[in-house]
Design an enzyme around this catalytic site. Sequence first.
Site, PDB file in Angstrom:
ATOM      1  N   PHE A 123      58.753  35.427  29.502  1.00  0.00           N
ATOM      2  CA  PHE A 123      60.223  35.414  29.464  1.00  0.00           C
ATOM      3  C   PHE A 123      60.711  36.858  29.508  1.00  0.00           C
ATOM      4  CE2 PHE A 123      64.090  35.218  26.627  1.00  0.00           C
ATOM      5  CZ  PHE A 123      64.854  34.335  27.384  1.00  0.00           C
ATOM      6  N   PRO A 128      65.375  48.217  28.619  1.00  0.00           N
ATOM      7  CA  PRO A 128      65.352  49.438  27.792  1.00  0.00           C
ATOM      8  C   PRO A 128      66.671  49.678  27.060  1.00  0.00           C
ATOM      9  CG  PRO A 128      64.289  49.861  29.888  1.00  0.00           C
ATOM     10  CD  PRO A 128      64.838  48.461  29.976  1.00  0.00           C
ATOM     11  N   GLY A 131      68.653  45.362  24.118  1.00  0.00           N
ATOM     12  CA  GLY A 131      67.726  44.649  23.227  1.00  0.00           C
ATOM     13  C   GLY A 131      68.502  43.603  22.447  1.00  0.00           C
ATOM     14  N   ARG A 268      37.244  40.216  -7.489  1.00  0.00           N
ATOM     15  CA  ARG A 268      37.267  41.630  -7.868  1.00  0.00           C
ATOM     16  C   ARG A 268      37.341  41.790  -9.390  1.00  0.00           C
ATOM     17  NH1 ARG A 268      36.245  46.929  -6.524  1.00  0.00           N
ATOM     18  NH2 ARG A 268      37.910  48.314  -7.223  1.00  0.00           N
ATOM     19  N   GLY A 339      44.225  46.754  -3.141  1.00  0.00           N
ATOM     20  CA  GLY A 339      44.137  48.174  -3.504  1.00  0.00           C
ATOM     21  C   GLY A 339      43.644  49.009  -2.325  1.00  0.00           C
ATOM     22  N   GLU A 363      62.214  38.140  19.241  1.00  0.00           N
ATOM     23  CA  GLU A 363      63.051  36.921  19.339  1.00  0.00           C
ATOM     24  C   GLU A 363      64.367  37.108  18.577  1.00  0.00           C
ATOM     25  OE1 GLU A 363      62.134  33.569  20.707  1.00  0.00           O
ATOM     26  OE2 GLU A 363      60.073  34.021  21.271  1.00  0.00           O
ATOM     27  N   THR A 365      66.150  40.477  16.223  1.00  0.00           N
ATOM     28  CA  THR A 365      65.825  41.105  14.931  1.00  0.00           C
ATOM     29  C   THR A 365      66.404  40.252  13.796  1.00  0.00           C
ATOM     30  OG1 THR A 365      67.881  42.364  14.850  1.00  0.00           O
ATOM     31  CG2 THR A 365      66.004  43.433  15.959  1.00  0.00           C
TER      32      THR A 365
HETATM   33  N1  CAA Z   1      73.052  28.195  22.738  1.00  0.00           N
HETATM   34  C1  CAA Z   1      73.799  28.084  23.869  1.00  0.00           C
HETATM   35  N2  CAA Z   1      74.751  28.969  24.212  1.00  0.00           N
HETATM   36  C2  CAA Z   1      74.972  29.991  23.395  1.00  0.00           C
HETATM   37  C3  CAA Z   1      74.248  30.184  22.197  1.00  0.00           C
HETATM   38  C4  CAA Z   1      73.253  29.212  21.876  1.00  0.00           C
HETATM   39  N3  CAA Z   1      72.518  29.314  20.763  1.00  0.00           N
HETATM   40  N4  CAA Z   1      74.659  31.306  21.588  1.00  0.00           N
HETATM   41  C5  CAA Z   1      75.648  31.808  22.350  1.00  0.00           C
HETATM   42  N5  CAA Z   1      75.807  31.027  23.442  1.00  0.00           N
HETATM   43  C6  CAA Z   1      76.801  31.177  24.512  1.00  0.00           C
HETATM   44  C7  CAA Z   1      78.179  31.242  23.846  1.00  0.00           C
HETATM   45  O1  CAA Z   1      78.697  29.949  23.684  1.00  0.00           O
HETATM   46  C8  CAA Z   1      78.972  32.082  24.824  1.00  0.00           C
HETATM   47  O2  CAA Z   1      79.441  31.281  25.887  1.00  0.00           O
HETATM   48  P1  CAA Z   1      81.032  30.932  25.981  1.00  0.00           P
HETATM   49  O3  CAA Z   1      81.701  32.237  26.196  1.00  0.00           O
HETATM   50  O4  CAA Z   1      81.093  29.994  27.113  1.00  0.00           O
HETATM   51  O5  CAA Z   1      81.365  30.305  24.657  1.00  0.00           O
HETATM   52  C9  CAA Z   1      77.941  33.035  25.403  1.00  0.00           C
HETATM   53  O6  CAA Z   1      76.653  32.455  25.146  1.00  0.00           O
HETATM   54  C10 CAA Z   1      78.020  34.401  24.770  1.00  0.00           C
HETATM   55  O7  CAA Z   1      77.808  34.243  23.377  1.00  0.00           O
HETATM   56  P2  CAA Z   1      78.205  35.351  22.336  1.00  0.00           P
HETATM   57  O8  CAA Z   1      79.646  35.728  22.494  1.00  0.00           O
HETATM   58  O9  CAA Z   1      77.765  34.897  20.994  1.00  0.00           O
HETATM   59  O10 CAA Z   1      77.328  36.599  22.849  1.00  0.00           O
HETATM   60  P3  CAA Z   1      77.080  38.029  22.240  1.00  0.00           P
HETATM   61  O11 CAA Z   1      77.081  39.015  23.325  1.00  0.00           O
HETATM   62  O12 CAA Z   1      77.979  38.275  21.065  1.00  0.00           O
HETATM   63  O13 CAA Z   1      75.540  37.950  21.764  1.00  0.00           O
HETATM   64  C11 CAA Z   1      73.750  37.587  20.260  1.00  0.00           C
HETATM   65  C12 CAA Z   1      75.082  37.100  20.839  1.00  0.00           C
HETATM   66  C13 CAA Z   1      73.396  36.494  19.238  1.00  0.00           C
HETATM   67  C14 CAA Z   1      73.850  38.909  19.546  1.00  0.00           C
HETATM   68  C15 CAA Z   1      72.668  37.651  21.383  1.00  0.00           C
HETATM   69  O14 CAA Z   1      72.898  38.759  22.233  1.00  0.00           O
HETATM   70  C16 CAA Z   1      71.266  37.708  20.847  1.00  0.00           C
HETATM   71  O15 CAA Z   1      70.693  36.677  20.479  1.00  0.00           O
HETATM   72  N6  CAA Z   1      70.628  38.911  20.799  1.00  0.00           N
HETATM   73  C17 CAA Z   1      69.231  39.039  20.466  1.00  0.00           C
HETATM   74  C18 CAA Z   1      68.387  39.010  21.712  1.00  0.00           C
HETATM   75  C19 CAA Z   1      67.058  38.362  21.481  1.00  0.00           C
HETATM   76  O16 CAA Z   1      66.896  37.464  20.678  1.00  0.00           O
HETATM   77  N7  CAA Z   1      66.060  38.783  22.238  1.00  0.00           N
HETATM   78  C20 CAA Z   1      64.770  38.197  22.183  1.00  0.00           C
HETATM   79  C21 CAA Z   1      63.991  38.548  23.386  1.00  0.00           C
HETATM   80  S1  CAA Z   1      62.677  37.385  23.739  1.00  0.00           S
HETATM   81  C22 CAA Z   1      61.392  37.789  22.731  1.00  0.00           C
HETATM   82  O17 CAA Z   1      61.504  38.579  21.837  1.00  0.00           O
HETATM   83  C23 CAA Z   1      60.125  37.048  23.018  1.00  0.00           C
HETATM   84  C24 CAA Z   1      58.914  37.687  22.393  1.00  0.00           C
HETATM   85  O18 CAA Z   1      58.338  38.553  22.959  1.00  0.00           O
HETATM   86  C25 CAA Z   1      58.386  37.173  21.136  1.00  0.00           C
END
Ligand code: CAA
Length: 380
Positions: A123, A128, A131, A268, A339, A363, A365
Amino acid sequence: MKLQLNEEQRMMRDMVRNFAEKEIAPWSQEHDHEGQFPTQLISKLAELDLMGIPIPSEYGGAAMDFLSYVLAIEEISRASASLGVILAVHTSVGTFPILNFGSAEQKQKYIPRLASGEIIGAFALTEPNAGSDAAKIKTTAKLEGDHYRLNGSKIFITNAGHAGVYTVLAVTDKNMGVKGISAFIVEKDTVGLKIGPPEKKLGLHSSSTCQIFFEDALVPKGNLLGKEGQGFQIAMSLLDGGRIGIGAQAVGIARAACDAAKNYAGEREQFGQTISDFQAIQFMLADMATNIEAAKMLVYQAAYLKEINMPHSKQASMAKMFAADTAMKVAVDAVQVFGGYGYMQEYPVERFLRDAKATQIYEGTNQIQRIVIARQLLKQ
Ligand code: CAA
């Protein structure tokens, strides 16, 4: 919700626990120290039908419920957190995008190969400069005839270099904000897709993490997932499920650290008695066990809600956040119980500590999880 696992779930847990203790745990330390990707173990997971646990049987999956999948991630992560994240990413954000949002043709083409373990899924969202603020991605996808032309780069991509297929988020219309982001299925052999060298990490040494680059990569138009502009919503909904898997990974690490601390404390001897006779150690073990039980309940509850198609975004974030913080605290205390020996690579608890840290970061922070939880609370 029943607080007891059903027979199918118990069988899955016991089968994977047995396999993990016999076949995974003996290799974990060596794989970690050598930074070896566990290809042979992944083949064994495939033989046991574990590469497509919650995937319907019509696509060659095991057709089990989401809680069974979560139990498998927990047991595998207890033996190897690296293998745990490989499987979690492969399943929840590597296979589910196509299962949940793919066309009939896309599902037929990719899901059976993913569910059988013939190929691994990955995925690619993070960049950069994007995040936590995932909506600010800059990778572009421009439609030109029958293809989209992708340019940009992604960072910290789990399974990169070993994956057969990547779900990639890219901007198709920069004037539309989050509604201008789309999701694509990108095959590993796509011309213009380049994989960077493996990153050197604090922990999870036997999982793969690389940067990936798109240099005029041509992706067939038919590999658009869902509709143009639906990508961000697809990514967010996938992460809800993905976070439950990471919560399970964290529970697995915490259990491993607690078990190690308990066993060591019982052996221990200092001041003429085993250190488990001291309340200072007993209190640490009691706190570990209590927090692990609480984390488990949150993770299982979120998995159950997902399984019955109930809203689970808040519960997934709570589960991931609490389980990750628990894994970190338990691992820190396990090192303390050991320890000086705990600080040495000869014992596994320093690995648990290094591996636990990732669960508070990826996934989303744990600070982002709090934002998700607070937004849901204030909306209610
Ligand atoms: N399900 C469906 N849609 C969703 C949703 C959800 N859970 N959360 C938000 N949306 C939709 C919202 O409804 C919105 O759409 P509308 O405008 O139509 O209502 C749109 O998405 C934008 O939502 P937000 O306004 O909430 O968006 P935001 O810019 O404020 O961001 C955030 C929200 C929660 C901060 C998000 O950016 C986020 O989750 N950030 C963290 C990123 C992340 O988790 N990265 C992980 C990478 S993968 C990984 O790590 C895998 C690995 O290697 C282990």
